[in-house]
Design an enzyme around this catalytic site. Structure first.
Site, PDB file in Angstrom:
ATOM      1  N   ILE A   1       0.832  -1.204   0.000  1.00  0.00           N
ATOM      2  CA  ILE A   1       0.000   0.000   0.000  1.00  0.00           C
ATOM      3  C   ILE A   1       0.864   1.249   0.000  1.00  0.00           C
ATOM      4  CG2 ILE A   1      -2.113  -0.965   0.975  1.00  0.00           C
ATOM      5  CD1 ILE A   1      -1.057  -0.056   3.725  1.00  0.00           C
TER       6      ILE A   1
ATOM      7  N   VAL B   1       5.209   2.788  -0.820  1.00  0.00           N
ATOM      8  CA  VAL B   1       6.635   2.555  -0.986  1.00  0.00           C
ATOM      9  C   VAL B   1       7.341   3.835  -0.589  1.00  0.00           C
ATOM     10  CG1 VAL B   1       8.455   1.906  -2.596  1.00  0.00           C
ATOM     11  CG2 VAL B   1       6.119   1.120  -2.984  1.00  0.00           C
ATOM     12  N   GLY B   2       8.417   3.687   0.136  1.00  0.00           N
ATOM     13  CA  GLY B   2       9.138   4.888   0.537  1.00  0.00           C
ATOM     14  C   GLY B   2      10.596   4.594   0.725  1.00  0.00           C
ATOM     15  N   GLY B   3      11.294   5.581   1.264  1.00  0.00           N
ATOM     16  CA  GLY B   3      12.713   5.432   1.483  1.00  0.00           C
ATOM     17  C   GLY B   3      13.032   4.243   2.361  1.00  0.00           C
TER      18      GLY B   3
ATOM     19  N   GLY C   1      11.280   1.415   2.633  1.00  0.00           N
ATOM     20  CA  GLY C   1      10.981   0.125   2.042  1.00  0.00           C
ATOM     21  C   GLY C   1       9.515   0.117   1.663  1.00  0.00           C
ATOM     22  N   LYS C   2       8.877  -1.033   1.777  1.00  0.00           N
ATOM     23  CA  LYS C   2       7.480  -1.112   1.372  1.00  0.00           C
ATOM     24  C   LYS C   2       6.557  -1.212   2.589  1.00  0.00           C
ATOM     25  CE  LYS C   2       8.298  -3.164  -3.100  1.00  0.00           C
ATOM     26  NZ  LYS C   2       8.381  -4.401  -3.872  1.00  0.00           N
TER      27      LYS C   2
ATOM     28  N   LYS D   1       5.294  -2.182   7.896  1.00  0.00           N
ATOM     29  CA  LYS D   1       6.357  -1.437   7.226  1.00  0.00           C
ATOM     30  C   LYS D   1       7.615  -2.281   7.292  1.00  0.00           C
ATOM     31  CE  LYS D   1       8.356   2.768   8.616  1.00  0.00           C
ATOM     32  NZ  LYS D   1       8.194   4.183   8.944  1.00  0.00           N
TER      33      LYS D   1
ATOM     34  N   ASP E   1       9.693  15.443  11.222  1.00  0.00           N
ATOM     35  CA  ASP E   1       9.357  15.094   9.843  1.00  0.00           C
ATOM     36  C   ASP E   1       7.858  15.257   9.603  1.00  0.00           C
ATOM     37  OD1 ASP E   1       9.929  14.443   7.273  1.00  0.00           O
ATOM     38  OD2 ASP E   1      10.185  12.286   7.617  1.00  0.00           O
TER      39      ASP E   1
END
Ligand SMILES: *[C@@H]1O[C@H](CO)[C@@H](O)[C@H](O)[C@H]1NC(C)=O
Ligand SMILES: *[C@@H]1O[C@H](CO)[C@@H](O)[C@H](O)[C@H]1NC(C)=O
Ligand SMILES: *[C@@H]1O[C@H](CO)[C@@H](O)[C@H](O)[C@H]1NC(C)=O
Ligand SMILES: *[C@@H]1O[C@H](CO)[C@@H](O)[C@H](O)[C@H]1NC(C)=O
Ligand SMILES: *[C@@H]1O[C@H](CO)[C@@H](O)[C@H](O)[C@H]1NC(C)=O
Ligand SMILES: *[C@@H]1O[C@H](CO)[C@@H](O)[C@H](O)[C@H]1NC(C)=O
Ligand SMILES: *[C@@H]1O[C@H](CO)[C@@H](O)[C@H](O)[C@H]1NC(C)=O
Ligand SMILES: *[C@@H]1O[C@H](CO)[C@@H](O)[C@H](O)[C@H]1NC(C)=O
Ligand SMILES: *[C@@H]1O[C@H](CO)[C@@H](O)[C@H](O)[C@H]1NC(C)=O
Length: 820
Positions: free
Chosen positions: A495, A497-499, A501-502, A517, A613
């Site tokens: 659902i 994807v980012g720095g 991982g998935k 995550k 963040d």
């Protein structure tokens, strides 16, 4: 080396010590046979030489002293062993008792070498209150401290030394003092196979301490214990191939939460434990087992000490339930979540009596602690302390020679081997005995950990109030369970994807939906961020912070399990997706929710936590569009509320970074306020912070937006979807607030608290307007109110991945996190 001093005392028939020690009543510490008082562990052991009112029903006693005692460091226990009083004839100490109750008697023996008398040749018996404490005693060559507990209900406590014919008795030092109330119970439940709750009366027995054990492989010395008890390390009682792992966590012990006191056992006992080592293998199926040799033919009083002090590598507290067995018979099921309402570090103890019928002829007392196997968790069991006290028998004796074995034979008659056949037959029958179930142990099998976790979370969420607790926790999951929940990390369940991982959607076997995550093998986000995130989420629970469900660090995986957020990120409801756009009121509600979460982080504990963040991709929405702040990987605990923090590496997401932080590396809560201002602008404009596809002057939202705001041309930046659906003066107010958040200097920005207050006020005004509009214009105007149900649609596909429910970390390019 040894000088001998003989003193002949008058024959007195009866005299009593009263107040030998000035410390307190009913407390007697005697340095026997010495002319000097000795101070050991803060206690004065008074010389029994010159006490005018001392008594011995005896013709003479002899004081022996070792001359080299001067070379010994004063104040240590060995001082007490350097002198002795010798009784050639039957002699009795009598102590006057002010208040009835349980008393402790401690007797010190060391047959030090002496030219005048060989103390090792002493043979004698000692009794108290007509209980035989021991008989035919042949002193061992090392120092021995024997300990007894007696319930005294007479005016004196007598201690009688009776030498055998032609021999003599001696003692080096002794202690008699009243135990605190409630230390020993009047009765305790009997361990048995039957469900009837039988109890055994203790107060009519004398008890001898057989073993006092501190689990965790650390002994506890007398000066670490309020009642000067010695606790031995447990490792010598464990088998060679055991699964024990010692743990120490003294600061976790919270006496105010449990039902015990430091009198019952010191923090050094509750703060250490031996636990099952299942760290590397969730399938570990084993008991922790200790074996003790005890005299057969006696009943024993057992006290088990527990305190859950075990935290996982990332600081979360483990949920535990397990069974305790004595000689394979279950004594009790322990479920830590039921002790003191599951408070972490609450010490407690369980008492039980083991009848002699349950013991083998060899006198083995085997204690096992083991969990119920459950594939969904790493098994965990532990024990903090154990006391084994022998109960006097019908002959009012504690001596092994007076034992009456379960078949009725006498302990000292035939050799034990001859008895085995007969007695084991008797044992088989006897083992089919009765059970104890302590009231609190009702629950045998633990519930699914998840379920109770959810209950706790719900409990917390019902109140807006802030819970800062390390006891309500994330949970360490076996990898197998996570694989099962995500269909072995099936790509169709991705659902986001980012720095890092998935992010996968998963479903646990109890149907709980989760977001998983999983760090990519070469994740840009390191172990440090993984750890920070788990630590932060374990500590801070709030309705507007996303909840941690657990994590997994097996096979060098780095996986975090969160509650599943149905509606994905705020970002995905603002632009670049086919999701239905949010109404103004929804946007305000989301801002208020996120601000609440951040306000809690800044103020919810003594030291402020800075998120670092904050961005629209880190604000998640649940099925009711309630906002929760997520992604704590970069969070930092501020040094002190008023101090500013200079941090070395600037971290955060490009476009949201506080310019002051960027240039001066000064990190404060106001950096979060700045980033939040950027989010507010995104919310107002419905466009990304940086959009390279736009004409140059519009690429940077902050530059462009603030320029137009300053010119008073708010309508030009307003999300076209909101056109005509929000009052101009509301937009103006909102823009003013946003502008303040985006001030260059942190000091000029509002606090999260101020910001929250202002946003709440706007939300109220909006709600009021909507209500008024409804009344004025009838139902059709309710569209303005946009309390309209939003349908779940929208599958904005980016990189072939459904972004509608993203948990996620952003589109590449938006992020410039620097790594350490
Ligand atoms: C020992 O202590 C007792 C009681 O505190 C005191 O009366 C006595 O004088 C002391 N004796 C010596 C030798 O210090
Ligand atoms: C000894 O007594 C002093 C004063 O009463 C106290 O401060 C200290 O903690 C005690 N030490 C021990 C080991 O009990
Ligand atoms: C011990 O036994 C004697 C004789 O039977 C009795 O007089 C005395 O009261 C008993 N003492 C206690 C403490 O029970
Ligand atoms: C001690 O024994 C007496 C008589 O058996 C009993 O009444 C009393 O409750 C006991 N005291 C304690 C502290 O168990
Ligand atoms: C217990 O401690 C001793 C010495 O401190 C050490 O030799 C032994 O290996 C330890 N046992 C366990 C099980 O950790
Ligand atoms: C100790 O337990 C009490 C009662 O449950 C609780 O109020 C208190 O916060 C706990 N203290 C710590 C340091 O956790
Ligand atoms: C632990 O010990 C109990 C009692 O002896 C036994 O019933 C149980 O099967 C043991 N568990 C394991 C995993 O060996
Ligand atoms: C302390 O709590 C445990 C577990 O709840 C219970 O079994 C035990 O009886 C309690 N002990 C006392 C002295 O209240
Ligand atoms: C446990 O919680 C119940 C109800 O919430 C409360 O009445 C009780 O006092 C609590 N017990 C402890 C030991 O905190």
């Amino acid at each position: 080396m040894i000088s001998l001093k003989v003193s002949t005392l008058c024959v007195l028939t009866l005299l009593c010590f009263s107040r030998v020690s000035s410390a307190s009543s009913d407390t007697f510490f005697l340095n026997c046979g010495s002319s000097q008082n000795a101070t050991v562990n803060n206690r004065t052991f008074v010389s029994d030489n010159n006490l005018g009112r001392e008594i011995f029903d005896s013709t003479q006693t002899i004081s022996l002293t070792a001359t080299d005692s001067n070379s010994l460091p004063p104040g240590t226990e060995s001082t007490l062993f350097q002198t002795a009083r010798v009784f050639p004839e039957e002699s009795t100490y009598r102590f006057k008792i002010d208040q009835h109750g349980w008393f402790l008697i401690r007797l010190y023996f060391l047959p030090f070498p002496s030219s005048s008398r060989d103390l090792t040749s002493a043979r004698f018996s000692v009794s108290s209150q007509n209980f035989t404490l021991f008989r035919h005693h042949k002193p061992s060559t090392t120092s021995v401290v024997k300990e007894y507990s007696l319930n005294i209900s007479t005016g004196t406590l007598s201690l009688q030394f009776r030498p055998e014919v032609g021999s003599f008795a001696f003692i080096n030092a002794l202690e008699v003092f009243r135990l605190p109330e409630n230390l020993l119970p009047e009765e305790a439940g009997v361990i048995s196979t039957q469900s009837s709750k039988k109890t055994h009366k203790l107060s009519t027995h004398a008890m001898e301490t057989v073993s006092r054990i501190n689990m965790g492989n650390l002994s506890v010395s007398r000066d670490q214990d309020k009642l000067w008890r010695q606790w031995d390390a447990d490792s010598t009682y464990m088998g060679v191939a055991h699964f024990g792992l010692p743990v120490t966590n003294l600061k976790a012990v919270n006496f105010s939460a449990g039902n015990t006191t430091e009198d019952i056992a010191p923090v050094y006992v509750y703060g250490t434990a031996t636990r099952l080592n299942s760290e590397d293998n969730p399938n570990t199926n084993a008991n922790l087992t200790w074996t003790f040799k005890v005299d057969p033919g006696f009943d024993y009083f057992l006290r088990f000490h527990f305190c859950n002090i075990i935290v996982d590598p990332f600081g979360s507290v483990r949920r535990v339930s397990f069974d305790i067995y004595v000689n394979s018979q279950r004594v009790v099921s322990v479920d830590m979540s039921e002790v003191a309402n599951g408070t972490f570090g609450a010490p407690f103890f369980v008492d039980a009596v083991m009848l002699k019928a349950m013991m083998g002829l060899g006198g083995d007392l085997t204690l096992s602690v083991g969990g119920v196997m459950d594939v969904s968790s790493y098994p965990l069991s532990f024990l903090n302390g154990l006391e084994i006290l022998k109960l006097s028998n019908d002959k009012r004796s504690l001596d092994a020679s007076d034992a009456v074995l379960p078949d009725g034979s006498l302990g000292n008659k035939s050799p034990r081997i001859g008895l085995i056949a007969g007695v084991s037959a008797a044992l088989c029958v006897a083992l089919v005995f009765c059970v104890i179930c302590f009231a609190w142990c009702a629950r045998k099998r633990r519930n699914r950990q998840m379920q109770s976790g959810d209950e706790e979370i719900k409990e917390i969420e019902t109140g807006e109030s802030l819970i800062f607790s390390s006891s309500k926790i994330g949970y360490r999951y076996p990898l197998a369970l996570i694989k099962e929940a995500t269909n072995d990390f099936n790509e169709s369940l991705v659902i986001g994807v980012g720095g890092f991982g998935k992010v996968y959607k998963g479903v646990l076997s109890d149907k709980t939906e989760i977001a998983v995550k999983r760090a990519a093998p070469k994740s840009r986000q390191g172990l440090a961020e993984f750890k920070t995130e788990i630590e932060m989420l374990s500590q801070f629970r709030h309705r507007h912070l996303v909840s941690l469900i657990g994590y997994c660090d097996e096979n060098s995986e780095m996986i975090i399990v969160y509650e599943y957020m149905e509606k994905g990120t705020l970002k995905d409801h603002l632009y670049d997706s086919e999701n239905q756009r949010l109404s103004w009121r929804q946007r305000l509600e989301i801002c208020v929710g996120a601000a609440r979460g951040l306000h809690y982080l800044h103020t919810g504990s003594a030291r402020a936590v800075i998120h670092r963040d904050v961005k629209s991709a880190n604000i998640l929405l649940d099925e009711n569009f309630m906002a929760k702040v997520a992604d704590f990987g970069l969070s930092k605990t501020g040094p002190d509320l008023d101090q500013t923090h200079v941090s070395t590496a600037v971290k955060g997401s490009f476009g949201y970074l506080d310019p002051e932080y960027l240039t001066r590396q000064q990190l404060t809560e106001k950096s979060d306020v700045y980033s939040f201002g950027v989010v507010m602008l995104e919310v107002l404009c419905g466009r990304p912070v940086i959009d390279p596809s736009l004409p140059r002057e519009k690429v940077n939202l902050i530059e462009w937006g603030m320029k137009l705001v300053k010119k008073g041309k708010m309508e030009e930046i307003l999300d076209p979807f909101l056109d005509g659906k929000v009052k101009v003066e509301e937009v103006k107010k909102y823009c003013e607030l946003t502008e303040k958040c985006l001030a260059q200097n942190g000091v000029e920005r509002p606090t999260m608290g101020d910001l929250l207050w202002n946003l709440e006020f706007m939300l109220q005004v909006q709600a009021k307007d909507e209500k008024a509009a409804m009344v004025d214009d009838g139902p059709e105007a309710s569209v303005v109110g946009s309390t309209v149900q939003f349908s779940v649609n929208g599958m904005g596909d980016i990189e072939g991945v459904s972004m509608s429910k993203v948990f996620a970390r952003m589109v590449v390019g938006e992020e410039t996190r620097e790594r350490d």
